[in-house]
Enzyme design. Structure first.
Site, PDB file in Angstrom:
ATOM      1  N   SER A 139      41.812  42.909   5.413  1.00  0.00           N
ATOM      2  CA  SER A 139      43.097  42.993   4.995  1.00  0.00           C
ATOM      3  C   SER A 139      43.256  41.835   4.244  1.00  0.00           C
ATOM      4  CB  SER A 139      44.027  43.238   6.066  1.00  0.00           C
ATOM      5  OG  SER A 139      45.362  43.109   5.521  1.00  0.00           O
ATOM      6  N   TYR A 152      47.936  40.923  14.258  1.00  0.00           N
ATOM      7  CA  TYR A 152      47.047  41.451  13.297  1.00  0.00           C
ATOM      8  C   TYR A 152      46.454  40.631  12.174  1.00  0.00           C
ATOM      9  CZ  TYR A 152      46.215  44.852   9.327  1.00  0.00           C
ATOM     10  OH  TYR A 152      45.361  45.630   8.472  1.00  0.00           O
TER      11      TYR A 152
END
Length: 255
Positions: A139, A152
């Site tokens: 990501s 995350y």
């Protein structure tokens, strides 16, 4: 069109929706044999029904014994693994002060520990393959920081670090390891994020979406198919010199 990955066995974790499903379909179009691995068997089977010859293998990527059994089943069906796509992941959000130890560990187990286990389980096959490939869906959160997503962000930084470590260790072999770093993408995870923003702030859906896309100069969500196209490129023989990279797919977002 020539099938450039004909008969290469590709395992895609989290292949039942979103980016994983798009990557599976794109690899199949290049002739790869697909194994879709994940916990939601109904979702996996729905995607597999659209890919001739694809098989589904239920597995919990946070459990090493489950992974080993799943990879054995995949080999029994399609032979040695030539491509591993690490896509399974979760994206919880909360203010850092409210992040529980359980939430931290669950995120790490799914987004980082699972990569270690899957890469290790597939490694003998990948090293024996003429051109083994590991593609991890990370990501932009692995390249920069975002608020309210500390577990995350940390897990995705770790995912990129693991790919770089493997790339360095196996640089003298035909195996490559790379990370793809999409910005906010049109997936179920982002749809849930929009719901969370609207429910907590009272903003409209359009306003919530604008909050997520504000970092993207193109002011839009990335499509799963865009990520899939990049994944296929990394798997091609012509990409043999591309390894240890973290490739943003983010509309020009500054990292």
């Amino acid at each position: 069109m020539a099938m450039r990955l004909k008969d290469i066995h590709a395992v895609v974790t989290g292949g039942g929706s979103g980016i994983g499903a798009a990557i599976a379909r794109a690899l199949a179009e290049e002739g790869a044999r697909l194994t879709l691995l994940g916990r939601r068997l109904d979702a996996l089977e729905a995607v597999a029904a659209t890919i001739p010859g694809a098989i589904t293998v239920p597995a919990d990527v946070t459990d090493r014994a489950s992974i080993d059994a799943a990879f054995d089943a995949a080999r029994a069906a399609h032979g040695p693994i030539g491509i591993l796509v690490n896509n399974a992941g979760i994206a919880p959000s909360a203010p850092f002060a409210r992040v529980t130890a359980e939430a931290w560990r669950t995120t790490m187990a799914t987004n980082l520990d699972a990569l270690f286990d899957c890469c290790q389980a597939a490694l003998p096959d990948l090293l024996a393959a003429p051109a083994g490939r590991i593609v991890t869906v990370a990501s932009t959160a692995g390249l920069k920081g975002y608020g309210y997503t500390a577990p995350y962000v940390a897990s995705k930084h770790g995912a990129i670090g693991l790919m770089r470590a493997l790339a360095a260790e196996f640089a003298a072999t035909p195996l490559t390891a790379n990370a793809l770093c999409p910005g906010f993408t049109d997936t179920d995870i982002v749809a849930k994020a929009v719901e969370t923003i609207t429910s907590r702030t009272g903003r409209s859906e359009a306003e919530a979406l604008a909050e997520l896309t504000k970092h993207n100069p193109q002011k839009r969500l990335i499509t799963p198919e865009e990520v899939a196209a990049a994944a296929v490129w990394l798997c091609l023989p012509a990409s043999a010199s591309v390894t240890g990279q973290a490739i943003p797919i983010a509309g020009g977002e500054v990292m």
